[in-house]
Design an enzyme around this catalytic site. Structure first.
Site, PDB file in Angstrom:
ATOM      1  N   CYS A 196       0.842  -1.183   0.000  1.00  0.00           N
ATOM      2  CA  CYS A 196       0.000   0.000   0.000  1.00  0.00           C
ATOM      3  C   CYS A 196       0.884   1.242   0.000  1.00  0.00           C
ATOM      4  O   CYS A 196       1.907   1.294   0.670  1.00  0.00           O
ATOM      5  CB  CYS A 196      -0.949   0.093   1.187  1.00  0.00           C
ATOM      6  SG  CYS A 196      -2.071  -1.288   1.329  1.00  0.00           S
ATOM      7  N   ARG A 205       3.826  -0.210  -4.903  1.00  0.00           N
ATOM      8  CA  ARG A 205       3.591  -0.783  -3.577  1.00  0.00           C
ATOM      9  C   ARG A 205       2.270  -1.548  -3.494  1.00  0.00           C
ATOM     10  O   ARG A 205       2.020  -2.265  -2.523  1.00  0.00           O
ATOM     11  CB  ARG A 205       3.577   0.321  -2.525  1.00  0.00           C
ATOM     12  CG  ARG A 205       4.873   1.092  -2.443  1.00  0.00           C
ATOM     13  CD  ARG A 205       4.757   2.197  -1.420  1.00  0.00           C
ATOM     14  NE  ARG A 205       4.584   1.666  -0.091  1.00  0.00           N
ATOM     15  CZ  ARG A 205       5.558   1.333   0.738  1.00  0.00           C
ATOM     16  NH1 ARG A 205       6.795   1.481   0.367  1.00  0.00           N
ATOM     17  NH2 ARG A 205       5.296   0.852   1.934  1.00  0.00           N
ATOM     18  N   TRP A 239      -2.812  -2.684  -1.696  1.00  0.00           N
ATOM     19  CA  TRP A 239      -2.484  -4.100  -1.925  1.00  0.00           C
ATOM     20  C   TRP A 239      -3.304  -4.848  -0.877  1.00  0.00           C
ATOM     21  O   TRP A 239      -3.038  -4.756   0.324  1.00  0.00           O
ATOM     22  CB  TRP A 239      -0.992  -4.337  -1.726  1.00  0.00           C
ATOM     23  CG  TRP A 239      -0.562  -5.730  -2.051  1.00  0.00           C
ATOM     24  CD1 TRP A 239      -0.230  -6.225  -3.268  1.00  0.00           C
ATOM     25  CD2 TRP A 239      -0.389  -6.813  -1.128  1.00  0.00           C
ATOM     26  NE1 TRP A 239       0.124  -7.552  -3.163  1.00  0.00           N
ATOM     27  CE2 TRP A 239       0.034  -7.933  -1.866  1.00  0.00           C
ATOM     28  CE3 TRP A 239      -0.566  -6.946   0.249  1.00  0.00           C
ATOM     29  CZ2 TRP A 239       0.296  -9.175  -1.273  1.00  0.00           C
ATOM     30  CZ3 TRP A 239      -0.317  -8.177   0.841  1.00  0.00           C
ATOM     31  CH2 TRP A 239       0.114  -9.271   0.077  1.00  0.00           C
ATOM     32  N   ASN A 245      -1.687   1.808   5.981  1.00  0.00           N
ATOM     33  CA  ASN A 245      -0.777   0.816   5.396  1.00  0.00           C
ATOM     34  C   ASN A 245      -0.332  -0.080   6.541  1.00  0.00           C
ATOM     35  O   ASN A 245       0.256   0.410   7.509  1.00  0.00           O
ATOM     36  CB  ASN A 245       0.422   1.553   4.770  1.00  0.00           C
ATOM     37  CG  ASN A 245       1.507   0.599   4.316  1.00  0.00           C
ATOM     38  OD1 ASN A 245       1.237  -0.563   4.036  1.00  0.00           O
ATOM     39  ND2 ASN A 245       2.725   1.081   4.243  1.00  0.00           N
ATOM     40  N   GLY A 246      -0.612  -1.382   6.437  1.00  0.00           N
ATOM     41  CA  GLY A 246      -0.231  -2.301   7.515  1.00  0.00           C
ATOM     42  C   GLY A 246      -1.374  -3.244   7.835  1.00  0.00           C
ATOM     43  O   GLY A 246      -2.322  -3.368   7.051  1.00  0.00           O
ATOM     44  N   GLU A 306      17.016 -17.815  -8.361  1.00  0.00           N
ATOM     45  CA  GLU A 306      16.628 -16.440  -8.683  1.00  0.00           C
ATOM     46  C   GLU A 306      16.040 -16.364 -10.096  1.00  0.00           C
ATOM     47  O   GLU A 306      15.049 -15.683 -10.330  1.00  0.00           O
ATOM     48  CB  GLU A 306      17.848 -15.516  -8.520  1.00  0.00           C
ATOM     49  CG  GLU A 306      17.652 -14.068  -8.915  1.00  0.00           C
ATOM     50  CD  GLU A 306      16.555 -13.332  -8.163  1.00  0.00           C
ATOM     51  OE1 GLU A 306      15.995 -13.867  -7.194  1.00  0.00           O
ATOM     52  OE2 GLU A 306      16.224 -12.210  -8.576  1.00  0.00           O
ATOM     53  N   LYS A 363      12.254 -15.065 -10.982  1.00  0.00           N
ATOM     54  CA  LYS A 363      11.966 -13.983 -11.937  1.00  0.00           C
ATOM     55  C   LYS A 363      10.920 -14.449 -12.950  1.00  0.00           C
ATOM     56  O   LYS A 363       9.992 -13.726 -13.263  1.00  0.00           O
ATOM     57  CB  LYS A 363      13.227 -13.515 -12.682  1.00  0.00           C
ATOM     58  CG  LYS A 363      14.240 -12.768 -11.858  1.00  0.00           C
ATOM     59  CD  LYS A 363      13.869 -11.335 -11.540  1.00  0.00           C
ATOM     60  CE  LYS A 363      13.191 -11.187 -10.216  1.00  0.00           C
ATOM     61  NZ  LYS A 363      13.955 -11.101  -9.016  1.00  0.00           N
ATOM     62  N   GLU A 416       7.427 -14.694 -11.378  1.00  0.00           N
ATOM     63  CA  GLU A 416       6.841 -13.390 -11.052  1.00  0.00           C
ATOM     64  C   GLU A 416       6.316 -12.662 -12.277  1.00  0.00           C
ATOM     65  O   GLU A 416       5.287 -12.005 -12.227  1.00  0.00           O
ATOM     66  CB  GLU A 416       7.922 -12.478 -10.447  1.00  0.00           C
ATOM     67  CG  GLU A 416       8.303 -12.808  -9.048  1.00  0.00           C
ATOM     68  CD  GLU A 416       9.367 -11.843  -8.553  1.00  0.00           C
ATOM     69  OE1 GLU A 416       9.079 -11.114  -7.603  1.00  0.00           O
ATOM     70  OE2 GLU A 416      10.478 -11.808  -9.114  1.00  0.00           O
ATOM     71  N   HIS A 433      17.125 -36.732  -7.729  1.00  0.00           N
ATOM     72  CA  HIS A 433      16.355 -37.146  -6.557  1.00  0.00           C
ATOM     73  C   HIS A 433      14.880 -36.756  -6.669  1.00  0.00           C
ATOM     74  O   HIS A 433      14.176 -36.706  -5.658  1.00  0.00           O
ATOM     75  CB  HIS A 433      16.968 -36.549  -5.284  1.00  0.00           C
ATOM     76  CG  HIS A 433      18.374 -37.003  -5.049  1.00  0.00           C
ATOM     77  ND1 HIS A 433      18.683 -38.288  -4.676  1.00  0.00           N
ATOM     78  CD2 HIS A 433      19.555 -36.344  -5.196  1.00  0.00           C
ATOM     79  CE1 HIS A 433      20.001 -38.402  -4.567  1.00  0.00           C
ATOM     80  NE2 HIS A 433      20.551 -37.245  -4.888  1.00  0.00           N
ATOM     81  N   LYS A 441       5.852  -4.211  -4.308  1.00  0.00           N
ATOM     82  CA  LYS A 441       7.299  -4.054  -4.190  1.00  0.00           C
ATOM     83  C   LYS A 441       7.783  -4.218  -2.753  1.00  0.00           C
ATOM     84  O   LYS A 441       8.793  -4.848  -2.496  1.00  0.00           O
ATOM     85  CB  LYS A 441       7.669  -2.670  -4.717  1.00  0.00           C
ATOM     86  CG  LYS A 441       9.150  -2.386  -4.717  1.00  0.00           C
ATOM     87  CD  LYS A 441       9.827  -3.114  -5.842  1.00  0.00           C
ATOM     88  CE  LYS A 441      11.317  -2.972  -5.824  1.00  0.00           C
ATOM     89  NZ  LYS A 441      11.954  -4.110  -6.509  1.00  0.00           N
TER      90      LYS A 441
HETATM   91  C1  F6R Z   1      11.450 -10.557  -6.085  1.00  0.00           C
HETATM   92  C2  F6R Z   1      11.297  -9.569  -5.049  1.00  0.00           C
HETATM   93  C3  F6R Z   1      10.944 -10.031  -3.685  1.00  0.00           C
HETATM   94  C4  F6R Z   1      11.790  -9.269  -2.656  1.00  0.00           C
HETATM   95  C5  F6R Z   1      11.337  -9.624  -1.235  1.00  0.00           C
HETATM   96  C6  F6R Z   1      12.209  -8.938  -0.196  1.00  0.00           C
HETATM   97  O1  F6R Z   1      11.728  -9.980  -7.328  1.00  0.00           O
HETATM   98  O2  F6R Z   1      11.459  -8.396  -5.282  1.00  0.00           O
HETATM   99  O3  F6R Z   1      11.103 -11.394  -3.549  1.00  0.00           O
HETATM  100  O4  F6R Z   1      13.123  -9.605  -2.849  1.00  0.00           O
HETATM  101  O5  F6R Z   1      10.006  -9.236  -1.046  1.00  0.00           O
HETATM  102  O6  F6R Z   1      12.152  -7.550  -0.318  1.00  0.00           O
HETATM  103  P1  F6R Z   1      13.273  -6.632   0.273  1.00  0.00           P
HETATM  104  O7  F6R Z   1      14.546  -6.944  -0.412  1.00  0.00           O
HETATM  105  O8  F6R Z   1      12.805  -5.236   0.003  1.00  0.00           O
HETATM  106  O9  F6R Z   1      13.358  -6.929   1.745  1.00  0.00           O
END
Ligand code: F6R
Length: 611
Positions: free
Chosen positions: A2, A27, A73, A99-100, A484, A488, A491, A507, A606
């Protein structure tokens, strides 16, 4: 999670709030709304993106000099007009954005229902707002007092911002656990979840701390604690330019951020790595070198992509520093009863510095006597402030929801820290130390070379965009890069993708392999090269499609694989920084080929400031 924006001052509030919401959309983006104070309190909200709200407000009277806005969000209640913020109190006198998460909202709601309150939304926010109004009515007190009393009962995390129809010259905000920045202009104030909506108006900001209340008029800012004592605001100057928050000619922030990596990695090394003198200067490490050198154990705590950076760091620290390392998901660590000892050093890795799980996990470890070292991107963020020492990753604002440049920044910082500790501990010999410094120094130029593969990767993306699922495999330093890469892809393209250590394939995951499964190998040269060649053969024997990220000149894998992406030579300890880049591009272009909004993937946000 949010985004919140507010304004009070001589300008028109709505355009400032709208622009701010667009900046904060990363956000959360399932609904948005504004409340404006002008001759009464007007609340407008809409399911969908901020652009949908904007369109729905064309032709409305939006004139106001004070207002609040929110982009959501969803946590409590589905995305809808009625669950969108701002919420109005039962009497219509107050409007609030939040927010929260209010964890004890059911209990508060039941108390209010007994008193005859009814609710128009499913949110915890509306409950808290009416709880505040109920206190205000019963105690016949000012809003500020009612908020203070209410917050003493609240369990959870919040930033709340309220407008009161009867006090149009004041905005009141409070924070615990979610971020809040106040911008100080000339005869005006701005509030936001981060500095991006504020930066074009003022660089003077105050970061509000937990359990603080801000009472804001156009020309006055009063900060108090929940005990009603005044606190002197600590005004800081933002070191951020507006251009860094814009797309700069790229179609998406994600692509811009992938292409910024030569510069962001250079910025991360700048002033730290001195090749001439073979030194690394990092004040946070130097000032705490005894603590770090004598660490009995290192625990990396993070979430998501940052957790993958911690996993790479496990390999690096164990090899270079000979200190045992554990890598913990913050969301698991915080709810366990972990054994934490005084000599333990915790590395808190976070792009945003606001991830709720990471914050709580490191606070828990700190309480048990561990030393907290933050590896954070956002300057002044909560994790940066909780940490006892730290090093910023200097990647600049990352707006695309999928993390790219922040990840490579984290890797560079963590490798530099490990090298510095290893040098001090004498667990690395000088020639290897100097070699790795040279290798780090060469990374920005090598990243430029890799980015020239853009067109080739775009073609691969088109070829594999219809895959139903995918498997990413790597070994050693590049096992976390397989994870990773698969994250990606999930997502951005919503293709189910699994990441595994290549040796673990036999396995279980090998059962997935058939002629339709793309298997992406991170297979540049290193200790396990022969082993990974065998793994590729095992996949080919079962007719899987192999796309391999290989070292330039590796004819063996080139002859085995269906497609290859050729990387410049690099030491295997440094190679994760490089090898992730083609995987970022592959995910990006597959997402684009499938027609998705890669900067705002569904269900994601984010900054995850809820638990
Ligand atoms: C993936 C992504 C998330 C963040 C995770 C931690 O692309 O962005 O998996 O890495 O939410 O966020 P931070 O690094 O801000 O603590």
């Amino acid at each position: 999670m949010c985004g919140i924006v507010a304004y009070i001052g001589p300008k028109e509030a709505y355009p400032i709030i709208l622009k701010g919401l667009k900046r904060l959309e990363y956000r959360g983006y399932d609904s948005s709304g504004v409340a404006l104070l002008n001759d009464g309190l007007k609340v407008y909200k809409k399911k969908g993106r901020v652009a949908d709200l904007e369109e729905s407000l064309i032709g409305k009277d939006l004139h106001a000099h004070a207002g609040i806005g929110h982009t959501r969000w969803a946590t409590h209640g589905e995305p809808s007009d009625r669950n969108a913020h701002p919420h109005s109190s039962a009497s219509g006198r107050l409007a609030m954005i939040h927010n929260g998460i209010i964890e004890n909202y059911t209990q508060l709601k039941n108390e209010l229902i007994k008193k005859g309150y009814t609710f128009t939304s499913d949110t915890d926010t509306e409950v808290l707002l009416n709880f505040i109004e109920d206190i205000q009515t019963n105690n016949n007190c000012e809003l500020e007092e009612a908020i203070r009393i209410a917050l003493k009962r609240v369990v959870g995390a919040y930033v709340i911002v309220l407008l009161d129809r009867d006090h149009p010259d004041t905005i009141i905000a409070a924070r615990k656990g979610s971020p809040l920045v106040i911008g100080i202009g000339k005869g005006e104030h701005f509030l936001a979840s981060d500095a991006s909506p504020i930066i074009e108006y003022t660089k003077e900001v105050v970061y509000v701390n937990d359990y603080e209340l801000a009472i804001i008029k156009k020309d006055e800012l009063v900060l108090k604690n929940l005990g009603n004592e005044k606190i002197t605001p600590f005004v800081q100057k933002l070191d951020l330019e507006l251009a860094a928050l814009e797309k700069g000619g790229y179609d998406h922030f994600m692509l811009k951020e992938i292409f910024e990596q030569p510069d962001t990695i250079f910025d991360c090394l700048r002033g730290r790595l001195d090749l001439g003198n073979a030194t690394i200067t990092m004040a946070g490490v130097q000032n705490n070198i005894e603590q770090l050198r004598n660490a009995q154990r290192i625990i990396m705590i993070a979430c998501g992509t940052s957790w993958h950076a911690g996993l790479v760091a496990e390999y690096v620290f164990e090899e270079l520093c000979r200190i045992p390392v554990e890598v913990e998901y913050a969301s698991e660590f915080r709810y366990r009863n972990p054994v934490v000892n005084k000599g333990d050093v915790i590395f808190a890795i976070s792009q945003s510095g606001e991830t709720a799980d990471t914050i709580v996990a490191i606070e828990k470890a700190k309480d048990q006597g561990a030393f907290i070292f933050g590896v954070v991107n956002v300057v002044g963020s909560s994790i940066a402030r909780i940490s006892q020492a730290g090093a910023y990753s200097h990647a600049g604002p990352e707006i695309g929801v999928a993390s790219t440049k922040a990840f490579t920044g984290q890797l560079v910082v963590l490798i530099m820290i490990a090298l510095k500790i290893a040098f001090e501990k004498k667990t690395i010999d000088e020639s290897r130390y100097v070699h790795l410094l040279n290798e780090l120094h060469a990374v920005p130029e090598k990243v430029k070379e890799i980015l020239l593969l853009d067109e080739h990767i775009k073609k691969l993306a088109k070829k594999y965009a219809d895959a139903k699922d995918a498997l990413y495999l790597g070994r050693g330093y590049n096992f976390p890069i397989a994870l990773e890469g698969s994250l990606k892809l999930k997502e951005i393209s919503y293709i189910p993708a699994a990441g595994y250590p290549a040796g673990e394939m036999k396995h279980g995951p090998i059962a997935l392999v058939d002629e339709s499964l793309p298997v992406i190998f991170v297979a540049t040269k290193g200790t396990h090269h022969e082993k990974i060649i065998s793994n590729i053969q095992e996949i080919k024997a079962r007719k899987g499609k192999v796309i391999a990220v290989i070292s330039e000149g590796d004819d063996v894998i080139q002859n085995l694989a269906d497609d290859v992406i050729k990387m410049p030579e690099a030491d295997e300890l440094i190679s994760p920084i490089l090898n992730v880049i083609p995987l970022q591009l592959l995910a990006y272009y597959i997402g684009i080929a499938k027609g998705y909004d890669v900067d705002k993937p569904r269900n994601l946000a984010k900054s995850v400031t809820v638990e």
